[in-house]
Design a protein around this motif. Structure first.
Motif, short mmCIF file in Angstrom:
data_model
loop_
_atom_site.label_atom_id
_atom_site.label_comp_id
_atom_site.label_asym_id
_atom_site.label_seq_id
_atom_site.Cartn_x
_atom_site.Cartn_y
_atom_site.Cartn_z
N ARG A 127 0.82 -1.21 0.00
CA ARG A 127 0.00 0.00 0.00
C ARG A 127 0.86 1.26 0.00
O ARG A 127 0.35 2.37 -0.18
N ASP A 128 2.16 1.09 0.21
CA ASP A 128 3.10 2.21 0.13
C ASP A 128 3.44 2.43 -1.34
O ASP A 128 4.01 1.55 -2.00
N LEU A 129 3.09 3.59 -1.88
CA LEU A 129 3.28 3.84 -3.32
C LEU A 129 4.74 3.74 -3.74
O LEU A 129 5.04 3.45 -4.90
N LYS A 130 5.68 3.95 -2.81
CA LYS A 130 7.10 3.80 -3.14
C LYS A 130 7.44 2.36 -3.48
O LYS A 130 8.38 2.09 -4.22
N HIS A 131 6.68 1.42 -2.91
CA HIS A 131 7.02 0.00 -3.05
C HIS A 131 5.93 -0.80 -3.76
O HIS A 131 6.01 -2.03 -3.79
N ILE A 132 4.95 -0.14 -4.33
CA ILE A 132 3.82 -0.88 -4.90
C ILE A 132 4.25 -1.82 -6.03
O ILE A 132 3.64 -2.86 -6.26
N ASP A 133 5.32 -1.46 -6.73
CA ASP A 133 5.80 -2.29 -7.84
C ASP A 133 6.94 -3.23 -7.44
O ASP A 133 7.42 -4.00 -8.27
N THR A 134 7.40 -3.18 -6.18
CA THR A 134 8.60 -3.93 -5.81
C THR A 134 8.43 -4.85 -4.61
O THR A 134 9.25 -5.73 -4.39
N LYS A 135 7.36 -4.67 -3.82
CA LYS A 135 7.18 -5.47 -2.61
C LYS A 135 5.88 -6.26 -2.64
O LYS A 135 4.93 -5.89 -3.34
N GLN A 136 5.86 -7.34 -1.86
CA GLN A 136 4.66 -8.16 -1.69
C GLN A 136 4.37 -8.28 -0.20
O GLN A 136 5.26 -8.63 0.58
N SER A 137 3.16 -7.96 0.21
CA SER A 137 2.76 -8.04 1.61
C SER A 137 1.97 -9.33 1.85
O SER A 137 1.13 -9.71 1.01
N GLU A 154 5.20 -8.64 -9.60
CA GLU A 154 4.62 -9.75 -10.37
C GLU A 154 5.31 -11.09 -10.10
O GLU A 154 4.82 -12.14 -10.51
N THR A 155 6.48 -11.08 -9.44
CA THR A 155 7.26 -12.29 -9.26
C THR A 155 6.46 -13.35 -8.51
O THR A 155 5.79 -13.05 -7.52
N GLU A 156 6.55 -14.58 -8.97
CA GLU A 156 5.86 -15.70 -8.32
C GLU A 156 6.71 -16.20 -7.16
O GLU A 156 7.82 -16.68 -7.36
N ASN A 157 6.20 -16.06 -5.94
CA ASN A 157 6.88 -16.53 -4.72
C ASN A 157 5.92 -17.36 -3.88
O ASN A 157 4.71 -17.12 -3.88
N GLU A 158 6.48 -18.32 -3.17
CA GLU A 158 5.69 -19.16 -2.26
C GLU A 158 5.87 -18.65 -0.84
O GLU A 158 7.00 -18.42 -0.39
N GLY A 195 0.56 -19.68 0.73
CA GLY A 195 -0.04 -18.81 -0.28
C GLY A 195 0.98 -18.54 -1.37
O GLY A 195 2.19 -18.69 -1.16
N ASN A 196 0.51 -18.14 -2.52
CA ASN A 196 1.41 -17.89 -3.64
C ASN A 196 1.09 -16.53 -4.26
O ASN A 196 -0.07 -16.17 -4.43
N SER A 197 2.16 -15.79 -4.57
CA SER A 197 1.95 -14.43 -5.11
C SER A 197 1.47 -14.44 -6.55
O SER A 197 1.21 -13.38 -7.11
N ALA A 198 1.34 -15.63 -7.15
CA ALA A 198 0.70 -15.69 -8.47
C ALA A 198 -0.74 -15.18 -8.36
O ALA A 198 -1.33 -14.74 -9.35
#
Length: 409
Positions: free
Chosen positions: A159-169, A375-379, A402-405
Motif C-alpha cells: 500500500r506504500d506507493l514507493k514499493h507498490i511495484d517492488t514489494k509483496q505483503s 509480479e514475481t511468483e513466490n511461495e 499462499g502464492n503471489s501468483a
C-alpha cells in the motif's frame, strides 16, 4: 532473520546452524519423495535426511536431535519429553557412488527408525550430524506442526506507493475452531517465510484483531517482502552435452560445465520464467539410482555487472546450500574480461539460483542484480506458534501457504 519489532522472550542465545564441512555436499531433508527446502513436517510424519561425503571413505557419522523455543533458544523439555527412543546413534544406511568420476559416499537417515521411534511434540528442532571426533559436520533446522488450526494466506501489493511495484505483503488469518487461544497477543507468535528461506523470515507479528475464533493479521509494511525476480536455473542432468543454460563442457579430473554469462536484470522489465522457487532436484539422465549414480560437476558462473558495489560482495544464492553465503558462493572480479566469476561443485540435477549483493554491514540486497517486481511468483508459508499459560514449550499449531501468483491490490 528479519525482526519486525524489538522483542525478547528468553534470556538464552538463539542457536545457529553449524557451517557445513567442505567435504559434505548435497544435503537434503525430504518429506515424502520431494525435497521441500526447510522441511515443515506434520507431527507423526516420517522424513529422511540425505547427504554425500565426497571423500568417499565410508566415514562413520552420528546424529543428535534437539528441541527449541519459537526464537530458537533451547527449550526446557528433557529429551524423553520430545523424543521417543534414542539419538546419538550411528547412521548405518550408506552406499558408495557407482560409475562416477567423483567418488563419494551417500548417507541416508530415516526417522522413525528402530532407535528413534518418533518425535512426541511439535515445535522447532535442530538435527546435528557429527563424526567420530564429535565434530559437527553440518546441522539443519526443521519444524514440526500439529494441524490444530487453519491458516488462510493472502498476498497483496504494497500500500506504500514507493514499493507498490517492488514489494509483496503477506496477510493471513488463523482460525482455531476447537482450541481457545488465550490472550493471543502474548501467547501466539507467527513465522512468515518466503520460498523456504528461514534466514529471511518475518517473526513476531501480533494479531491486530479477533473475529469469533479467528486471529486477523492485515499488516502492510511490517509483513512485506521484496518481490525479487524469478530464479535463474541450470540443468546438468547430462554433463556431456551443451544445453540452453550450458555454453561449453570440458573434462579434466571431472567434468566442468561453463554456463552462459548472466546480466543484471534490475534495470530490465519483468519477464515471467517458471522456476521452482530456489530449490533443486538431483537427477542424471542415464542413471537408474540418482542417489549414487549422479556425478559431481564443476559449474562455472559468470556475470556482467557494471554497477558500483561500494564494498559489497556478489554471491550465488539458492537452497542448494540452504541459502548460505560463504567462500564457495562468492564471485571474483576479473579485470581483463570485466566480469565476475565463480566455480562451485554440484551434484547432477536441476538447480535454481540467483545473484545477491552482500553489503558491508552484513545485510543482503536480493534485488541489486535481479531487481524487485511485484509480479514475481513466490511461495509464502505462515506458521502459528502457541504457548498456553503455564506451558513449557512453544507448539506449532498449524501451517498455511499462499502464492503471489494470486496477488491482489
Amino acid at each position: 532473520m528479519h525482526i519486525v519489532a524489538p522483542y525478547t522472550f528468553y534470556s538464552q542465545s538463539a542457536v545457529s546452524e553449524t557451517n557445513t564441512a567442505n567435504h559434505i555436499k548435497t544435503i537434503q531433508l525430504l518429506t515424502g519423495a520431494e525435497f521441500s527446502g526447510i522441511p515443515i513436517l506434520k507431527l507423526g510424519d516420517p522424513f529422511r535426511i540425505t547427504f554425500d561425503d565426497i571423500n568417499g571413505d565410508e566415514s562413520d557419522y552420528y546424529y543428535r536431535i534437539s528441541h527449541y523455543n519459537f526464537d530458537w533458544t533451547p527449550s526446557s523439555l528433557y529429551k524423553n519429553e520430545f523424543l521417543d527412543g534414542f539419538d546419538e546413534i550411528r547412521i548405518v544406511n550408506y552406499e558408495n557412488s557407482f560409475n562416477t568420476l567423483q567418488m563419494y559416499s551417500h548417507y541416508t537417515l530415516s526417522i522413525p527408525n528402530e532407535d528413534t521411534r518418533r518425535l512426541k511434540v511439535s515445535g522447532n528442532y535442530l538435527i546435528e550430524i557429527y563424526n567420530d571426533d564429535d565434530e559437527v559436520v553440518f546441522s539443519r533446522k526443521f519444524i514440526v506442526y500439529e494441524p490444530l488450526t487453519s491458516v488462510k494466506v493472502y498476498t497483496k501489493r504494497s500500500r506504500d506507493l514507493k514499493h507498490i511495484d517492488t514489494k509483496q505483503s503477506v496477510q493471513f488469518e488463523i482460525n482455531s475452531p476447537n482450541e481457545i487461544l488465550r490472550n493471543p497477543r502474548q501467547t501466539v507468535k507467527t513465522l512468515v517465510m518466503q520460498n523456504n528461506d528461514l534466514k529471511n523470515a518475518i517473526t513476531n507479528l501480533v494479531p491486530q484483531f479477533t473475529i469469533a475464533n479467528s486471529l486477523v493479521y492485515k499488516y502492510d509494511q511490517e509483513s512485506s517482502f521484496w518481490g525479487g525476480n524469478e530464479f535463474l536455473f541450470f540443468d546438468s542432468k547430462d554433463i556431456r552435452a551443451s544445453t540452453v543454460s550450458t555454453r561449453s563442457i570440458e573434462l579434466k579430473d571431472i567434468y566442468h560445465n561453463y554456463l552462459y554469462s548472466n546480466r543484471v536484470r534490475a534495470n530490465r522489465r519483468y519477464t515471467y520464467n517458471p522456476d521452482i522457487n530456489g530449490n533443486f532436484v538431483i537427477r542424471n539422465l542415464d542413471a537408474e539410482n540418482n542417489n549414487v549414480e549422479a556425478d559431481y560437476v564443476w559449474m562455472h558462473f559468470s556475470l556482467e555487472c557494471y554497477e558500483p558495489l561500494e564494498g559489497g560482495e556478489i554471491h550465488i544464492y539458492g537452497n542448494f546450500n540452504n541459502y548460505t553465503l560463504d567462500e564457495s558462493t562468492l564471485l571474483q572480479y576479473d579485470k581483463e574480461s570485466g566480469r565476475y566469476y565463480n566455480k562451485s561443485i554440484f551434484k547432477q540435477g536441476f538447480y535454481n539460483y540467483k545473484y545477491v549483493l552482500l553489503r558491508p554491514d552484513g545485510t543482503i540486497d536480493p534485488g541489486f542484480i535481479s531487481g524487485n517486481f511485484d509480479e514475481t511468483e513466490n511461495e509464502y508459508t505462515v506458521l502459528p506458534y502457541y504457548r498456553a499459560p503455564g506451558a513449557r514449550y512453544d507448539r506449532v499449531i498449524g501451517k498455511g501457504t499462499g502464492n503471489s501468483a494470486n496477488i491482489t491490490n
